[in-house]
Motif scaffolding. Structure first.
Motif, short mmCIF file in Angstrom:
data_model
loop_
_atom_site.label_atom_id
_atom_site.label_comp_id
_atom_site.label_asym_id
_atom_site.label_seq_id
_atom_site.Cartn_x
_atom_site.Cartn_y
_atom_site.Cartn_z
N GLU A 126 0.74 -1.03 -0.10
CA GLU A 126 -0.09 -0.19 0.07
C GLU A 126 0.78 1.23 0.07
OE1 GLU A 126 -4.11 -1.18 2.53
OE2 GLU A 126 -2.24 -1.30 3.60
N LEU A 127 1.95 1.13 0.80
CA LEU A 127 2.99 2.39 0.95
C LEU A 127 3.62 2.57 -0.75
CD1 LEU A 127 4.78 1.64 4.02
CD2 LEU A 127 3.38 3.91 3.61
N CYS A 128 3.91 1.53 -1.34
CA CYS A 128 4.54 1.34 -2.61
C CYS A 128 3.48 2.11 -3.44
CB CYS A 128 4.75 0.14 -3.00
SG CYS A 128 5.64 0.19 -4.77
N VAL A 129 2.27 2.11 -3.35
CA VAL A 129 0.97 2.52 -4.19
C VAL A 129 1.12 4.03 -4.11
CG1 VAL A 129 -1.12 2.77 -4.91
CG2 VAL A 129 -0.38 0.45 -4.64
N GLN A 130 1.22 4.50 -2.90
CA GLN A 130 1.02 5.87 -2.66
C GLN A 130 2.50 6.59 -3.13
OE1 GLN A 130 -1.57 7.45 -1.87
NE2 GLN A 130 -2.40 5.21 -1.66
N LYS A 131 3.68 5.79 -3.20
CA LYS A 131 4.86 6.64 -3.43
C LYS A 131 4.90 6.69 -4.97
CE LYS A 131 7.38 3.63 -0.87
NZ LYS A 131 8.55 3.11 -0.17
N VAL A 132 4.32 5.61 -5.90
CA VAL A 132 4.34 5.59 -7.04
C VAL A 132 3.31 6.92 -7.64
CG1 VAL A 132 3.53 4.35 -9.14
CG2 VAL A 132 4.89 3.16 -7.62
N THR A 133 2.17 6.92 -6.94
CA THR A 133 1.06 7.97 -7.28
C THR A 133 1.83 9.52 -7.15
OG1 THR A 133 -0.45 6.63 -6.50
CG2 THR A 133 -1.06 8.96 -6.64
N LEU A 134 2.50 9.46 -5.98
CA LEU A 134 3.24 10.98 -5.78
C LEU A 134 4.36 11.16 -6.98
CD1 LEU A 134 3.64 13.20 -4.03
CD2 LEU A 134 5.44 11.76 -2.63
N ARG A 135 5.22 10.02 -7.23
CA ARG A 135 6.00 10.12 -8.23
C ARG A 135 5.41 10.77 -9.43
NH1 ARG A 135 8.70 5.13 -9.85
NH2 ARG A 135 6.64 5.11 -11.19
N ASP A 136 4.47 9.98 -9.80
CA ASP A 136 3.88 10.14 -11.31
C ASP A 136 3.32 11.58 -11.33
OD1 ASP A 136 4.80 7.67 -11.93
OD2 ASP A 136 2.64 6.75 -11.86
N PHE A 137 2.50 11.94 -10.14
CA PHE A 137 2.06 13.50 -10.15
C PHE A 137 3.10 14.44 -10.49
CE2 PHE A 137 1.17 17.35 -8.29
CZ PHE A 137 -0.39 17.53 -8.57
N PHE A 138 4.29 14.15 -9.92
CA PHE A 138 5.20 15.40 -10.09
C PHE A 138 6.29 15.02 -11.33
CE2 PHE A 138 4.43 16.44 -5.69
CZ PHE A 138 4.33 17.81 -5.80
N THR A 139 6.18 14.08 -12.25
CA THR A 139 6.98 13.59 -13.26
C THR A 139 6.03 13.46 -14.35
OG1 THR A 139 6.53 11.31 -12.77
CG2 THR A 139 8.57 12.32 -11.99
N LYS A 140 4.81 13.14 -14.43
CA LYS A 140 4.01 13.05 -15.36
C LYS A 140 2.86 13.87 -15.39
CE LYS A 140 5.46 8.21 -16.08
NZ LYS A 140 4.89 6.83 -16.17
N GLY A 141 2.21 14.21 -14.26
CA GLY A 141 0.96 14.84 -13.98
C GLY A 141 1.20 16.25 -13.86
N PRO A 142 0.26 16.91 -13.58
CA PRO A 142 0.26 18.57 -13.28
C PRO A 142 1.42 19.00 -12.62
CG PRO A 142 -1.97 17.63 -12.55
CD PRO A 142 -1.12 16.31 -12.87
N GLY A 143 2.12 18.18 -11.59
CA GLY A 143 3.19 18.60 -10.71
C GLY A 143 4.49 18.91 -11.60
N ALA A 144 4.24 18.11 -12.91
CA ALA A 144 5.70 18.30 -13.70
C ALA A 144 6.11 19.70 -14.01
CB ALA A 144 5.51 17.49 -14.90
N VAL A 145 5.31 20.53 -13.79
CA VAL A 145 5.68 22.08 -14.00
C VAL A 145 6.30 22.63 -13.24
CG1 VAL A 145 3.76 22.98 -12.70
CG2 VAL A 145 4.48 24.23 -14.65
#
Length: 504
Positions: A254-273
């Motif tokens: 479950e922790l791994c899922v949250q880490k991947v979600t956070l990473r993807d937000f800042f690398t591929k999602g809106p947070g990439a800006v």
């Protein structure tokens, strides 16, 4: 009766300072006879060509103006943003020149109170109350202003909690108190000391939280997971983000899922800006956790950021201390170098050294540099920086200064002159560190950098300068305060670093 009163005051510095007033005035210290060196042509003299020395001889109404402005604005229904600004950056309504004048006067009065108390300790006749003379015995230099006034912070930590409208997924700074139960979290992009990049990362973290199905952790016992955000930047624009997460019993999957979600937000999602250079994740069940207690997990990017300072390439880890104002820190370190008088015949002790910048910047002048720092990551950074920059006469030791310093001093020969530089946290130095410095005959010069000279450091100053006291195991000759240099690293706030030169 006079003797009894004197003993009470001598053993109660806080009581004495309350009697003389925090902003007391002092007289001269007659046992000090050496004039300070003329630094008018040196860096300290050149640091600011504007004439702030005029503050010494004339009253300035800035404090009264500020108080009137505060009263005026308080009579209105302030916005949450204004209320937060008044708490975090209470001098923001003053011009920077007025801020410097307020800070200079505050530092001057701290020195006056200290000198007045030391007069009592050394048995100098006179009233305990603050004398009317404004003359200082030590040489107080003009305040050195920050080269950057707005957006100067290279590190910001943002909390997560309910906003004034009740949204628990709000990123900002706290307003209110836990005791009164009126804590709210107010977005802080409007604060003058926060750079745009930090605000951008905080705003995007808030977007992430509001998209996340996982709740934030507002109180540990109430559950929830997402916690504070720390942003570190350097002068090249590189950005490190560190996000704290309370596991609350989640499985590793479950922790791994949250880490991947956070990473993807800042690398591929809106947070990439935000264009983060690195993103760290830390599982923490405490208010604060060191890397040793709970390792920082790199989700992507570079493990460190780097800063160029005083001709050195400095490595900075997530957990390492580095002065909050990079441009101001360069002036601070130059000031320390000038006051220290380090040369090829001296050993330099860099106590509470952080990433080792002070010792490394002075290594070429010194015979040897010995650094002590509590945070292991910072010591690793200091050793890396020394190796990368070809500095070979520095040793850095990780651990508590009160444990390491006495051991190091035992290994040094008394005939080798030693200069000590201390840069402790706001609480000041541990008493065993003060004892070790005071009782080491080889230490003839001490440069004390205090970010809160009216706090715990006051006790340190008194123990360094008081007459020998066997009960407190202070056997060495007392130090004498020779010079003081205020250095402003915190525009818009009342805070100011005070660099003090003690010799004996």
């Amino acid at each position: 009766m006079v003797g009894i009163k004197r003993r009470v005051l001598m053993h109660n510095p806080r009581l004495f300072l309350s009697r003389v007033g925090f902003f007391s005035k002092s007289g001269l210290l007659p046992w000090y006879t050496t004039n300070p060196p003329d630094l008018s042509q040196s860096f300290l003299g050149r640091a600011h060509k504007g004439d702030f020395t005029s503050v010494r001889v004339k009253k300035h109404p800035s404090r009264q103006k500020y108080q009137k402005k505060q009263k005026h604005f308080r009579s209105l229904e302030d916005s949450w943003q204004e209320r937060l600004a008044d708490v975090v950056t209470p001098l923001w309504r003053l011009s920077y020149e007025e801020q410097l004048q307020v800070k200079f006067e505050a530092q001057k009065k701290i020195i006056q109170s200290l000198e007045s108390y030391l007069r009592v300790l050394h048995g100098v006749s006179g009233r305990v109350a603050a004398p009317h003379s404004e003359v200082l015995h030590c040489h107080l230099h003009p305040i050195i202003p920050s080269p950057i006034v707005n957006g100067y912070r290279n590190k910001s930590t943002f909390s997560v909690n309910r906003s004034p409208d009740g949204n628990p997924k709000t990123v900002g700074y706290y307003l209110g108190t836990w005791k009164d139960g009126n804590i709210v979290c107010v977005p802080c992009s409007h604060l003058k000391n926060i750079p745009e990049k930090h605000s951008q990362v905080a705003q995007n973290y808030e977007v992430f939280l509001r998209q996340s199905s996982v709740e934030p952790c507002l109180l540990f016992h109430e559950g929830g997971h997402w916690r504070e955000l720390t942003v570190r930047t350097n002068s090249q624009g590189h950005t490190m983000a560190i996000i704290t997460f309370h596991p609350q019993g989640l499985s590793q999957e479950e922790l791994c899922v949250q880490k991947v979600t956070l990473r993807d937000f800042f690398t591929k999602g809106p947070g990439a800006v935000c264009e983060l250079t690195s993103l760290y994740f830390q599982e923490s069940t405490m208010t604060r956790c060191s890397h040793e207690q709970s390792p920082y997990q790199l989700l992507f990017g570079e493990p460190h950021i780097f800063e160029d300072l005083l001709g050195l390439k400095i490595r900075i880890s997530p957990d390492a201390f580095f002065q909050i104002n990079t441009a101001g820190a360069e002036l601070l370190y130059q000031t320390i170098g000038e006051l220290s008088g380090v040369d090829s015949n001296t050993i330099l002790l860099d106590i509470c050294c952080g990433t080792g910048v002070i010792g490394l910047s002075l290594a070429q002048r010194a015979s040897q540099v010995l650094g002590i720092e509590l945070v292991e990551q910072a010591v690793e950074d200091a050793r890396w920086t020394a190796a990368f920059n070809g500095v070979t006469n520095c040793e850095f030791h990780a651990g508590r200064a009160e444990k390491i310093l006495p051991q190091l001093l035992k290994l040094q020969k008394d005939e080798k002159l030693t200069v000590a530089v201390v840069n402790p946290a706001r609480a000041g130095l541990h008493y065993q560190v003060v004892q070790a410095i005071r009782n080491c005959r080889a230490i003839h010069t001490l440069v004390f950098v205090s970010c809160k000279p009216h706090g715990g450091s006051t006790r340190n100053f008194i123990e360094l300068c008081c007459p020998p006291n066997s009960a407190k195991k202070l056997f060495g000759e007392p130090f004498v305060l020779r010079e003081a240099v205020p250095v402003d690293l915190f525009p818009h706030t009342p805070h100011c670093d005070l660099v003090l030169l003690f010799t004996r």
